[in-house]
Structure formats: C-alpha cells, structure tokens
Design an enzyme around this catalytic site. Sequence first.
Site, PDB file in Angstrom:
ATOM      1  N   LYS A  87      22.684  18.669  -6.853  1.00  0.00           N
ATOM      2  CA  LYS A  87      23.556  18.980  -8.171  1.00  0.00           C
ATOM      3  C   LYS A  87      22.384  18.218  -9.050  1.00  0.00           C
ATOM      4  O   LYS A  87      21.862  17.226  -8.953  1.00  0.00           O
ATOM      5  CB  LYS A  87      24.576  18.502  -8.659  1.00  0.00           C
ATOM      6  CG  LYS A  87      25.416  18.504  -9.628  1.00  0.00           C
ATOM      7  CD  LYS A  87      26.973  18.374  -9.817  1.00  0.00           C
ATOM      8  CE  LYS A  87      27.380  17.924 -11.472  1.00  0.00           C
ATOM      9  NZ  LYS A  87      28.540  17.238 -11.181  1.00  0.00           N
ATOM     10  N   SER A 162      32.905  20.328 -12.865  1.00  0.00           N
ATOM     11  CA  SER A 162      31.152  20.214 -13.705  1.00  0.00           C
ATOM     12  C   SER A 162      30.664  21.036 -12.625  1.00  0.00           C
ATOM     13  O   SER A 162      29.692  21.605 -13.166  1.00  0.00           O
ATOM     14  CB  SER A 162      30.763  19.429 -14.570  1.00  0.00           C
ATOM     15  OG  SER A 162      30.406  18.168 -13.441  1.00  0.00           O
ATOM     16  N   SER A 186      34.851  16.804 -10.739  1.00  0.00           N
ATOM     17  CA  SER A 186      33.745  17.741 -10.372  1.00  0.00           C
ATOM     18  C   SER A 186      33.510  17.835  -9.172  1.00  0.00           C
ATOM     19  O   SER A 186      32.481  18.655  -8.911  1.00  0.00           O
ATOM     20  CB  SER A 186      32.674  17.197 -11.760  1.00  0.00           C
ATOM     21  OG  SER A 186      32.845  17.329 -12.950  1.00  0.00           O
TER      22      SER A 186
HETATM   23  N1  GLN Z   1      36.762  18.351 -16.230  1.00  0.00           N
HETATM   24  C1  GLN Z   1      36.388  16.654 -16.254  1.00  0.00           C
HETATM   25  C2  GLN Z   1      35.421  16.926 -17.901  1.00  0.00           C
HETATM   26  O1  GLN Z   1      34.958  17.803 -18.107  1.00  0.00           O
HETATM   27  C3  GLN Z   1      35.369  16.448 -15.402  1.00  0.00           C
HETATM   28  C4  GLN Z   1      34.001  15.769 -15.421  1.00  0.00           C
HETATM   29  C5  GLN Z   1      33.561  15.150 -14.470  1.00  0.00           C
HETATM   30  O2  GLN Z   1      34.156  14.934 -13.194  1.00  0.00           O
HETATM   31  N2  GLN Z   1      32.032  14.728 -13.784  1.00  0.00           N
HETATM   32  O3  GLN Z   1      35.393  15.262 -17.861  1.00  0.00           O
END
Ligand code: GLN
Length: 516
Positions: A87, A162, A186
């Site tokens: 990532k 994400s 994420s």
């Molecule tokens: N969807 C969550 C957010 O927008 C998770 C983000 C993450 O785990 N990096 O914060």
Amino acid sequence: MTHPPTHLPEIVRWSAARMADSLARKEVSAVEVVQAHLDRIAAVDGAVHSYLHVDADGALAQARAVDDARVAGADLHVMAGVPVAVKDVVTTAGLPTTCGSRILQGWVPPYDATLVTKLRAAGMPILGKTNMDEFAMGSSTEHSAYGPSRNPWDLDRIPGGSGGGSSSVLASFQAPLAIGTDTGGSIRQPAAVTGTVGTKPTYGGVSRYGLVALASSLDQAGPCGRTVLDTALLHAVMGGHDPRDSTSIVAPVPEVVRAAQLADVAGLRIGVVRQLRGEGYQPGVQERFDEAVALLVEAGASVVEVDCPNFAYALAAYYLILPSEASSNLAKFDAMRYGLRVAPEGVNEPTAEQVMAASREAGFGDEVKRRIILGTYALSSGYYDAYYGQAQKVRRLIAQDFARAFETAHVLVSPTAPTTAFRIGEKLDDPLAMYLNDVATIPANLAGIPGMSLPSGLAAEDGLPAGFQILAPAMCDERLYAVGSALERALIGRWGGHLLDRVPDLAPATQEVHGG
Ligand code: GLN
C-alpha cells in the site's frame, strides 16, 4: 525460448503457499513468478487500477537474486520469491510513496519502513505500490488523487477503502499477497467487499516505523491475501518487535501460521455481537453471516450472544479521535521540507505562510481538508474537553465492553461491513453515509484488538461478496486464524472451490500475453 510459458498464466491464480512450495521444489523460478504477475498487471490493471506504481525492474532484480541464492544452495526464507504489493502509505526506499495524495506526488522516500525491510530480508519481491484513499481517509478509494480502483467483481463498484488497491490487486490476481493498513477498517472492509482476506493485527504487533501516520493511536499495518493461510504467512513475515517503534509489542509474533494450519475450533466459544447486526445490515450479508456461524458450530464451536452497548458511540468517538490525530500528523506537510510546493498566485514575494496555504489548498483533497478542520476544531481550547476528551472516555468504555465480552467468548464475530460493494459515485457526496461503512470495524481499532475479515459468500440480492469479521483479545491474533481457517475450509467444501474462482475473468486473453 528458455522457459516454456505454458504454465505461466496459471501461476497468478496459485495461492502464495503453493507458490512458496513450488519455488522451494524448483518447479518454478522466482523470475517466472514475478514475470507472470507483471504480464497480468499489463493485461488487467488498465481496467482495475490497483497500482499507483509498478516496479518491474526492482521486482525482477529481487527475484533474480533469490533464484541465484537458491541455485547456490543458500538457506532461504519459506516465502523467498513470493511477490507482494505494498500500500502506498508505506515508505519504500527508491520507490515513490504518495499516500494517494497530490501533496506527495513524486516523493521518493530515502528509507524503508521496517515491514518493508522484513519483506526484503525474506526475499519477497515488491511488485509495486497500491492505490488508496488520500492519506487512508475513506472506504472506497474514491478519495485517491489519482482516481479510484475498481472492484474486480463489478468494475462499476468500489473495492473498499482505504486499501482498495490492495484488495483489488488480490481479487484480480495481480499479486498473491498485499500489505494494508487499518485505522478504522481499511484492511477488513476492502477484504469484505472483494471476497479476499485481511487481518488487522493487535495494535503494536507490526511496526509502524515507516508508515505515513494517519491516526497514530489507531494505525496498524497488516497482511492481505486470498486465503487465511496465505495471510498468516505474510503476517509472520511482517510482524514482531521493532525498537524503532516505541508502541511495538515486545513479544514474538503469535503462532498464526500454525493456527491457520490446524484450523481447530473444538470447544471454542464464539460471541455474536448483538449491536453489530440487524438494522442497517443488508439482508444477504446477514444471511451469509448466519450460515457461517452455523458452519462454525458444525466444526465444533459453540455460540453465545454478547452485548457491547457502548458500540453505539464508537463511530462518533472515532470521527473525533481520528481527525484530531490526523490534523496534528498532517501538519508536517508544509511545502517546506518535501512534497508539493505551490507559489500563491499574484503575490510577488510570498511569505512562508502564504506558500503553505497555497500548497495545502492545491495538494490536499476535500476529505483531508474536512478532517483537518474537524480535528483542529475538536482540539481547540474551550472545545477540547467537550469533544476530544469525551471521545477518549467513550474509547475506554468500548475497551471495557470488549473485556466483558471476552470473559464469555474466545472470539467475537459480526458481518465486516453492513453492505456489499456500493457503486462508484454512490456515496461520494455524502460523507456520513461513507463513514457508516465502518460501524463494525472501528471498535477494534479503538480498543487495539486484532480483527480479520474473510469471505462468507455472495449476497443473494446482488451476487457480490459479503465479509465475515472475527475479533480476538489483544495478542491472541492466532485465534483469528484458527477460526478463519476452520470457516474457510467449511465454506470451500460447501462451494466446491474457492470463492475467487467465480470472479469474472478480466483478461481472457492473458494466455497470449507472455511472450516468453
Ligand atoms: N474508512 C475509515 C476512515 O475513513 C477507515 C480508514 C482507515 O482504516 N485507514 O477513516
């Protein structure tokens, strides 16, 4: 032609465990494995857009080094030669790291994250960097400054976020393994909506050194794979104590690989969380979840229902704590030391502040700006106790809910996300609807406990993958793998094959791609 290419298109569909086996037996070379993936990337990534950068030369060079060492009879790591995608929030020396943001466009870090050092030491070639929502804020990759990734099950749908690059890379067979990060879900939510597997380890179980921070008290890097065992194999490589991360746990990595192999759930008590089901959960997702629980019972586990009443406030607490920490972490993007620098228009000799403002205006996307504003507001004097302080108290209550639940159950389970993959564009203009995707994953981050998502099947109403979440007490990550593996075996038995055997083939012409 030195290597007959006949078996190469097949390779990309192998599990990482099988690749490792075949490499060790010298049935296939690391260069062949990497080349097969580079061909696959060339064939399908135009449609899926999982990668922000592909490092063909670097991956082939790493593969060649592994092959040479193997020929020379060196003692290699079991995963040597098995490629991995990383990532783009994880620093990689010599390879761009943008975090999906315009503000870091073109930035090439001078150092490797500890987990990357570990991948390299194990001889795992890095294929490239995967797409993500900007600074890991989002549930769809639509907040990436470089455009969204797409879900291989239906290219008009989101692959989760994400880490949608890391999930779609697996579901489209562009890498056998991928690295994700999970601050609020994420790793798990992208796994859920693509029919793949992902683990958020216990907080501190994988070094955060070299992860570009979103919310430091919540961030955790973890492994993503197509099977539970593959995910365990990667977990074992990337985990463990790191003196460079002061929150890193001083203990060996839990026995995740052994647990995945044994898949033993006999006598295990599984807690179904009452607050993570029912209203708001898509019926097809709920149905697959109930079936999966029944399969675990058949495998020897028992079921109890548990109550976590404070989970009702988890989302609200998270969306105060995360922006607070993010606003402070992102303050370093000031256009002075690295990243984008934009001259303010119509100003002759701009001050540093004017340059910062112009660069941030141009470099950050809407969601990032929204959260910075939220966070600075929540932390401002006069509001600190009412918002940030209150959220921290809720965080404690959530940890207490978990502690109580784990007195009666060895693991807790729920659907990973309330719905299957939604359409690209569907929730982009509605931040709250987007945030609601995380209701089931966020509590684990707030409490620092480990969680896994694996596929439970396809929802009846839309034929798209549904995710099954397993949560365990801190430092008991091996339980995720025992339960996940037992469920996976039962489901594969029922389906007569792996769920991803049914994902649409995005490149029926792959066979012709490898020129040899
Ligand atoms: N969807 C969550 C957010 O927008 C998770 C983000 C993450 O785990 N990096 O914060």
